[in-house]
Write a protein that holds these residues in place. Structure first.
Motif, mmCIF file in Angstrom:
data_model
loop_
_atom_site.group_PDB
_atom_site.id
_atom_site.type_symbol
_atom_site.label_atom_id
_atom_site.label_comp_id
_atom_site.label_asym_id
_atom_site.label_seq_id
_atom_site.Cartn_x
_atom_site.Cartn_y
_atom_site.Cartn_z
ATOM 1 N N LYS A 154 88.698 104.141 41.894
ATOM 2 C CA LYS A 154 88.507 102.968 40.960
ATOM 3 C C LYS A 154 89.605 102.309 40.907
ATOM 4 O O LYS A 154 89.643 100.793 40.651
ATOM 5 N N GLU A 157 89.692 99.767 43.619
ATOM 6 C CA GLU A 157 88.648 98.680 43.533
ATOM 7 C C GLU A 157 89.286 97.706 42.742
ATOM 8 O O GLU A 157 89.479 96.500 43.048
ATOM 9 N N ARG A 161 89.160 95.048 45.648
ATOM 10 C CA ARG A 161 87.811 94.550 45.766
ATOM 11 C C ARG A 161 87.618 93.207 45.935
ATOM 12 O O ARG A 161 88.537 92.549 44.897
ATOM 13 N N THR A 179 87.171 104.941 50.232
ATOM 14 C CA THR A 179 86.520 104.169 49.163
ATOM 15 C C THR A 179 85.813 103.072 49.853
ATOM 16 O O THR A 179 86.336 102.225 50.608
ATOM 17 N N LEU A 181 84.008 99.489 48.878
ATOM 18 C CA LEU A 181 84.020 98.485 47.956
ATOM 19 C C LEU A 181 83.173 97.325 48.677
ATOM 20 O O LEU A 181 83.529 96.554 49.693
ATOM 21 N N ILE A 189 80.679 101.380 43.353
ATOM 22 C CA ILE A 189 81.758 101.820 44.611
ATOM 23 C C ILE A 189 81.258 103.333 44.887
ATOM 24 O O ILE A 189 80.712 104.217 44.007
#
Ligand SMILES: Nc1ncnc2c1ncn2[C@@H]1O[C@H](COP(=O)(O)OP(=O)(O)OP(=O)(O)O)[C@@H](O)[C@H]1O
Ligand SMILES: [Mg+2]
Length: 371
Positions: A154, A157, A161, A179, A181, A189
């Motif tokens: 997160k 992100e 992102r 991760t 994105l 995600i």
């Protein structure tokens, strides 16, 4: 432009990662877009490092030792944050809260009763610093059926992102996590641990040279890839398991490695093969679960290993950047994430992404220890 102190909303994030290489501390301003203002890695006293390494391995289950090291680490983190703030000319009263991850001594998402355990007593951190401290970030997500990890996606992100590019963010710590994105904001995600990052290279190097890690991949560079061993390592069932998934040093450790080495091999060749294993397992994870990525951005200590980064750049067809190419200190992203997660906790906002961890939903993470 430097912001006036009063306009800032400052948080400190602190983490000791799976490599047990040091305490990372970052200062984060969350008042506008997230800004990582300062960061530092503090070395552990040798005895504390050895105790943390021992507690991280199954087998050493001495509860007295666990209790004492929990407290000692909390004290070290609290003192470390005080000296960090002083050297950057901030007072504890400038800080809204500390987010402390602590040290993972056991991560068992696949146990009958799944659990994860981080130590570094937050009561002690709050007592030493007199700053509100948020800790115990992972267990609520596990209670909701999630892996409790990874928790940084997160934050990735929030930092990385974009609306016009599918991006993957890779953190190469002891364990490596990815991760995804997507440019399309409607797509949640995703993220997971790909497998070993530096953990196996570190233990092998330490066992053969006494050095905690293979500086710049120099030992690996003297060896060659053992293709049969590499193939065998790549058959490890964790790699092909579908996400959500997470792992740790209780799995990828020296015992695991020894169990894979059925015949004598040159130490340098094993080191080189482990580096290739890390690179190839990351490549495989991207190809299988993040195939639309148009760019990879690498953070974490593994990006400082030029041979590893070169191998990634050779194996992948997309551009491979470092966090520094995007103006972030790649050593401080994990620590900063926990400062930001403390901010989310105080704001009553969820810190986890169920789409990453597999939990039944997003949850507010962490417990608050008042100043
Ligand atoms: N110059 C270098 N050459 C080779 N390896 C390096 C270099 N610098 C750092 N590393 C590797 O990076 C590791 C530390 O990385 P990092 O601090 O991101 O991992 P971590 O503490 O395990 O983090 P995480 O929280 O992601 O588990 C070291 O143990 C080492 O393996
Ligand atoms: Mg570290």
């Amino acid at each position: 432009m430097t912001k006036h102190q009063a306009e800032r909303q400052l948080y400190v994030g602190a983490i000791t990662g799976t490599s047990v290489d040091g305490l990372d501390i970052a200062l984060v301003d969350v008042s506008d877009t997230i800004a990582i203002i300062a960061g530092e890695t503090l070395a552990f006293p040798a005895n504390l490092r050895h105790e943390l390494l021992a507690l991280g391995q199954p087998g050493s289950d001495d509860l007295d030792q666990l209790g004492e090291v929990d407290r000692a680490l909390g004290h070290f983190i609290g003192q470390g944050i005080l000296s960090f703030l002083k050297s950057h000319k901030f007072a504890p009263t400038d800080i809204t809260a500390i987010g402390s991850h602590g040290q993972t001594v056991r991560h068992r998402p696949d146990a009958t009763q799944p659990f994860t355990w981080q130590i570094g007593d937050p009561n002690m951190i709050a007592e030493v610093t007199r700053v509100t401290t948020v800790a115990d970030f992972r267990r609520r997500d596990m209670s909701a059926g999630g892996q409790g990890a990874p928790l940084v996606p997160k934050f990735h992100e929030a930092l990385f992102r974009l609306a016009d590019e599918d991006r993957a963010i890779l953190n190469i710590g002891g364990i490596s996590n990815l991760t995804m994105l997507t440019a399309d904001p409607a797509i949640d995600i995703t993220g997971f641990d790909t497998g070993p990052g530096n953990a196996l290279m570190d233990v092998w190097c330490e066992a053969h040279t006494g050095n905690p890690y293979d500086v710049d991949g120099a030992m690996a560079a003297k060896g060659s890839v053992d293709d049969a061993l590499l193939q065998q390592l790549l058959n490890d069932p964790y790699l092909s398991r579908k996400p959500p998934k997470s792992t740790g040093r209780e799995y990828y450790n020296l015992d695991w490695l020894k169990s894979q080495l059925s015949r004598t091999a040159k130490a340098h060749d094993v080191q080189r093969t482990l580096l290739e294993f890390t690179a190839a397992s990351i490549e495989g994870a991207l190809a299988t679960w993040a195939a639309s990525a148009q760019r990879l951005i690498v953070c974490g200590g593994g990006r400082a290993n030029p041979l590893l980064l070169n191998r990634l750049r050779t194996l992948l067809t997309i551009p491979v950047d470092t966090a520094e190419d995007h103006d972030y200190d790649g050593d401080m992203i994990e620590a900063a994430a926990f400062g930001w997660l403390a901010h989310l906790r105080l704001a009553g906002l969820p810190g986890s992404a169920g789409s990453v961890t597999g939990a039944g939903g997003n949850r507010i993470l962490g417990a608050i220890y008042s100043a």
